[in-house]
Scaffold this motif. Structure first.
Motif, PDB file in Angstrom:
ATOM      1  N   ALA A 334       0.854  -1.175   0.000  1.00 55.26           N
ATOM      2  CA  ALA A 334       0.000   0.000   0.000  1.00 55.26           C
ATOM      3  C   ALA A 334       0.897   1.235   0.000  1.00 55.26           C
ATOM      4  CB  ALA A 334      -0.884   0.005   1.254  1.00 55.26           C
ATOM      5  N   PRO A 335       0.386   2.367  -0.535  1.00 58.27           N
ATOM      6  CA  PRO A 335       1.238   3.553  -0.620  1.00 58.27           C
ATOM      7  C   PRO A 335       1.657   4.080   0.751  1.00 58.27           C
ATOM      8  CG  PRO A 335      -0.752   3.829  -1.932  1.00 58.27           C
ATOM      9  CD  PRO A 335      -0.922   2.571  -1.150  1.00 58.27           C
ATOM     10  N   ASN A 336       0.817   3.925   1.777  1.00 60.82           N
ATOM     11  CA  ASN A 336       1.169   4.458   3.093  1.00 60.82           C
ATOM     12  C   ASN A 336       0.978   3.403   4.172  1.00 60.82           C
ATOM     13  OD1 ASN A 336      -0.288   6.903   1.502  1.00 60.82           O
ATOM     14  ND2 ASN A 336       1.478   7.592   2.641  1.00 60.82           N
ATOM     15  N   ASP A 385      -4.016   4.225   1.796  1.00 63.14           N
ATOM     16  CA  ASP A 385      -3.631   5.179   0.767  1.00 63.14           C
ATOM     17  C   ASP A 385      -4.072   6.558   1.232  1.00 63.14           C
ATOM     18  OD1 ASP A 385      -3.248   6.759  -1.437  1.00 63.14           O
ATOM     19  OD2 ASP A 385      -3.979   5.250  -2.871  1.00 63.14           O
ATOM     20  N   ARG A 387      -4.045   9.297  -0.084  1.00 64.84           N
ATOM     21  CA  ARG A 387      -4.747  10.153  -1.057  1.00 64.84           C
ATOM     22  C   ARG A 387      -6.266   9.988  -0.977  1.00 64.84           C
ATOM     23  NH1 ARG A 387      -1.029   8.135  -5.945  1.00 64.84           N
ATOM     24  NH2 ARG A 387      -1.348   6.240  -4.745  1.00 64.84           N
TER      25      ARG A 387
ATOM     26  N   ASP B  12       4.260   6.991  -9.180  1.00 62.98           N
ATOM     27  CA  ASP B  12       4.440   5.794  -8.353  1.00 62.98           C
ATOM     28  C   ASP B  12       5.905   5.532  -8.027  1.00 62.98           C
ATOM     29  OD1 ASP B  12       1.816   5.292  -8.152  1.00 62.98           O
ATOM     30  OD2 ASP B  12       1.747   3.712  -9.682  1.00 62.98           O
TER      31      ASP B  12
END
Lengths: 459, 389
Positions: A334-336, A385, A387, B12
């Motif tokens: 996951a991004p975060n 995420d 965002r 990304d």
């Protein structure tokens, strides 16, 4: 002009090469190991206690915040300069000053990288046990300021247990010496302990006198695979109840295993719910081997499908490299991530893990659980995420609930990362009003101008 | 931002960086300056700041930070979240070039390559000067057809202090009876320097020309002594030209290891005992995965004891010659080299062997500057010395 006056003063005193003012430099000193970010007005790179004291005196005179930092691998945003001011990097103070083999102490500057110190003393048959996962990219000063832990704390204790004395630049620029080489020392308050874990809010640690022990001659490391997470967490207490104190007793759940495997391709099992990494060590080879036999037996009796003992140092090093990479490798999922650091009494580990997984299921966001199960220190990481505002909202609620689990079970918010900014909203609940009041008075007594890492730790 | 060119790095690529700081421990520039600004983490943070507007107007100072890097890839190799930092920084250099922020020495280098098709503005016929004082003229010159093309590369062909590498390599090829050809004046820069400094179109022009020249000889194998030419031919050529090259691209160490193991390079048995350490070039080792072949060659040489430096193979430490850092900050590049040569000295070896003309040169200079009694050789040189006449 007056805006720049204190920066000019810094440049006069330190010379321009140690005072960085470009926006590129300020960006480099704006973050730590979290997602928090704020630019300082300047970054300074002093090379001695005297230079640090000079910086702090200028900061005090002009009421400018000072945010000390080592390699900024912290996980609580403690070294992010939210109020601007001076990012004070200790990384260039990286000398090992004195090794005393008779008294088994070493005196170092704050910017020594922990792994470098460990390699240095181990080459001489000595041992500095505290081993935060960041030991190659964090400094002794940062470790002390956060009272860092690590896997070996189960048997050997945390950073603070090895700090015998400190040199600290106080918020008014005076230099304080605490402690000394004598093992017994009860004269006055224990100021060494006050600065351990103070996260740069009370002064700047510039040197430390550290205790060393003999290097254990023998180590055995095992990897135990558990089809059931619950069985793995119960095994932790069963091993300790069997009379063995392993050097380390680490737990990883299935998501943690999957992330490492994706990052490192070690051939870890992907069809188990949890793994334990267990290490026994000591000076007697036979005893170390026997302890590992007990560990293997207890693991099997409690549901381990397979227990593999590392055959050589290479296999062992690989296991630990894997363990150290868990936290950062989560970025693949996951991004975060929000990595927590709760502790509970050891007996409550199975219950804590059950409740954390329940929080995850209820909110629909994954929580990865790994950590130093043997000493009750768990790192539940919420994956999300940032965002997506809906996810971020959930994360804040979930973090609060995880802290609730720790407190309800008799534990606390942080075992080794510290409070920084991220855990600040929960500190009052953890400590209660009397403790907060005492701590505030200490802060005010030492730092009446509130220039030392303002806005951190205390609510 | 007033940048008309679309960004080269995808969001990304840099959002993957979670700022854990593990890269600081392995970054040669950070380890020397101990200044976060010189770390991979800061370079990625800087790129992100430019993209997200935290840094509104990138300047020469901003760009310089992306060029003060060896592109050695040690950071990417260690990164647990899979940020391909060296690749991201190559592309970021391109973005800086798009903004007109390419540092002057590199802009001049690009112009030189486009104009003269080599890095030092030499006339094309100079590419064979190195062959003039060989015992016999190389049979690979002027051939119309050959199994193997030896792509010499600009430094080996044009820098007299590196002549020893192609000279040794072709002598081994001759004695081993390999059917090979040299492109001579028809060899152009491989394109790598252009690509890492933002001129991908210029690089493509070099690639198309070189591929055509090699194909016209009907060769099946392309072999290089330069790890950067090798890396670029092997990875960037097929991607940038969007076609299968129809060629096997090999580095000299792989080619020589095969010749040796098939008995085509008979070795002397009267060689002295020597302790040797091997320095992995970044483009050959970490970036292309060739670790084993050079070690097999060295172990096969009678009298050689191979010892490893503390940082080796995937975790190898750059020689200081990577990424054009030399033209941005020669002192920092030399300090990186000094650190590496001291690691070599700590092994107790008498000889450091590499497989790259750039590593050979930087390490040789570092050994002199550090006053170390260490000989520095290319693997073709040590192998030729060991070969039976």
């Amino acid at each position: 002009m007056s805006e720049r006056a204190w920066i000019d003063r810094l440049q006069e005193v330190l010379g321009p090469s140690k005072v960085l003012t470009s926006v590129e430099d300020r960006i480099a000193y704006s973050y730590d190991g979290t997602f928090a970010q704020q630019l300082p007005d300047v970054a300074v790179l002093p090379e001695s206690t005297e230079e640090v004291a000079a910086v702090v005196r200028i900061a005090a005179e002009y009421r400018v915040p000072v945010v000390p930092r080592g390699m900024a691998s912290g996980l609580a945003a403690a070294s992010v300069p939210f109020s601007g001011g001076i990012a004070l990097s200790l990384t260039r103070m990286n000398r090992i000053l004195e090794l005393d083999e008779v008294n088994r102490t070493v005196r170092v500057e704050a910017g020594v990288i922990t792994a470098d110190l460990q390699a240095y003393v181990e080459a001489r048959g000595l041992f500095y046990p505290p081993d935060p996962s960041s030991n190659k990219h964090s400094t002794i000063g940062g470790n002390i300021a956060c009272n860092a832990g690590g896997p070996r704390c189960l048997k050997y204790g945390v950073t603070g247990d090895y700090v015998m004395g400190l040199t600290v630049v106080l918020p008014d620029g005076r230099v304080l010496q605490t402690g000394g080489k004598a093992i017994k020392n009860v004269v006055g308050y224990d100021l060494t302990s006050l600065f351990v874990g103070s996260e740069g809010t009370l002064g700047v640690i510039t040197e430390a006198l550290l205790k060393l022990i003999a290097k254990p001659g023998y180590v055995r490391t095992a990897l135990a695979e558990f089809p059931s997470l619950d069985d793995a967490s119960r095994t932790v207490n069963a091993i300790l109840a069997a009379g063995v104190v392993p050097a380390t007793l680490e737990l990883m759940d299935e998501t943690a295993i999957a992330c490492i495997e994706e990052a490192m391709r070690l051939g870890l099992p992907l069809d188990v719910e949890a793994m334990l990494i267990i290490e026994t060590d000591g000076s007697d080879e036979e005893a170390v081997r026997r302890e590992m036999e007990v560990v293997e037996r207890v693991c099997r009796e409690n549901g381990a499908r397979k227990v593999t003992v590392a055959r050589d140092e290479k296999e062992r090093a690989q296991l630990w490299r894997a363990r150290r990479s868990v936290s950062p490798s989560l970025a693949r999922k996951a991004p975060n991530k929000l990595g927590e650091d709760i502790t509970v009494p050891r007996s409550a580990i199975p219950e804590a893990i059950r409740r954390i997984k329940e929080i995850s299921a209820r909110h629909g966001l994954p929580i990865v659980v790994f950590g130093h199960a043997g000493d009750g220190n768990l790192h539940p990481n919420i994956l999300f995420d940032k965002r997506d505002p809906a996810q971020w909202e959930k994360v804040e609620v979930m973090a609060g609930e995880i802290f609730g689990v720790a407190l309800d079970l008799g534990g606390t918010l942080s075992g080794e990362h510290g409070v920084g900014v991220l855990k600040r909203p929960y500190v009052e609940r953890a400590l209660g009003p009397v403790s907060i009041d005492v701590q505030r008075r200490i802060k005010e007594a030492l730092d009446p101008l509130n220039i030392m890492n303002p806005g951190k730790v205390l609510p | 931002m007033t940048n008309p060119t679309p960004p080269r790095v995808s969001e990304d690529d840099y959002l993957r960086c979670i700022r854990c700081g593990q890269c600081l421990a392995v970054c040669p520039t950070y380890r020397l300056t101990l200044n976060e600004t010189d770390s991979p983490r800061a370079r990625v943070a800087l790129l992100r700041a430019v993209r997200e507007g935290l840094l509104e107007r990138p300047t020469d100072r901003t760009a310089a930070q992306f060029f003060r890097c060896l592109l050695c890839g040690a950071c990417a190799f260690t990164c647990p979240s899979g940020v391909t930092v060296d690749r991201v920084l190559e592309l970021t250099r391109g973005e800086m070039a798009d903004l007109g922020l390419l540092p002057q020495p590199l802009a001049a280098l690009n112009a030189r390559i486009r104009e003269s098709h080599n890095i030092s503005a030499e006339p094309p016929e100079s590419r064979l000067l190195w062959a003039q004082n060989l015992p016999a003229p190389p049979t690979g010159v002027g051939k119309a057809q050959a199994e193997v093309v030896y792509f010499v590369g600009c430094v080996g062909a044009l820098f007299p202090r590196s002549y020893g590498i192609p000279q040794s390599f072709v002598q081994i090829l001759e004695r081993a009876g390999v059917d090979y050809a040299l492109l001579g004046a028809e060899e152009w820069c491989c394109g790598y320097p252009l690509a890492i400094n933002g001129d991908l179109e210029g690089a493509r022009e070099m690639m198309r020309h070189n591929l055509e020249a090699v194909r016209s000889l009907g060769a099946r194998t392309l072999v290089t002594t330069c790890p950067s030419c090798f890396h670029f031919w092997k990875h960037a050529y097929p991607a940038a030209l969007e076609e299968d090259l129809g060629l096997e691209v090999r580095h000299a160490v792989e080619f020589l290891a095969d010749l040796l193991e098939s008995g085509q390079i008979p070795l002397r048995d009267d060689l002295p005992e020597q302790t040797v350490t091997y320095h992995d070039p970044c483009d050959l080792g970490r970036k292309s995965g060739v670790f084993d072949a050079p070690r097999r060659i060295l172990r096969a040489i009678p009298g050689v004891t191979l010892v490893e430096m503390a940082e080796n193979q995937g975790g190898s430490h750059c020689c200081g010659g990577g990424g054009n850092l030399e033209s941005m900050d020669p002192a920092l590049s030399q300090a990186v080299a000094a650190r590496r040569i001291r690691q070599a000295a700590e092994t107790g070896a008498q000889v450091v062997v590499s497989a790259c003309q750039q590593c050979e040169r930087t390490l040789f200079n570092a050994a002199r500057a550090e006053r170390l009694r260490l000989r520095v050789k290319d693997i073709a040189e040590i192998l030729l010395e060991a070969m039976r006449r």
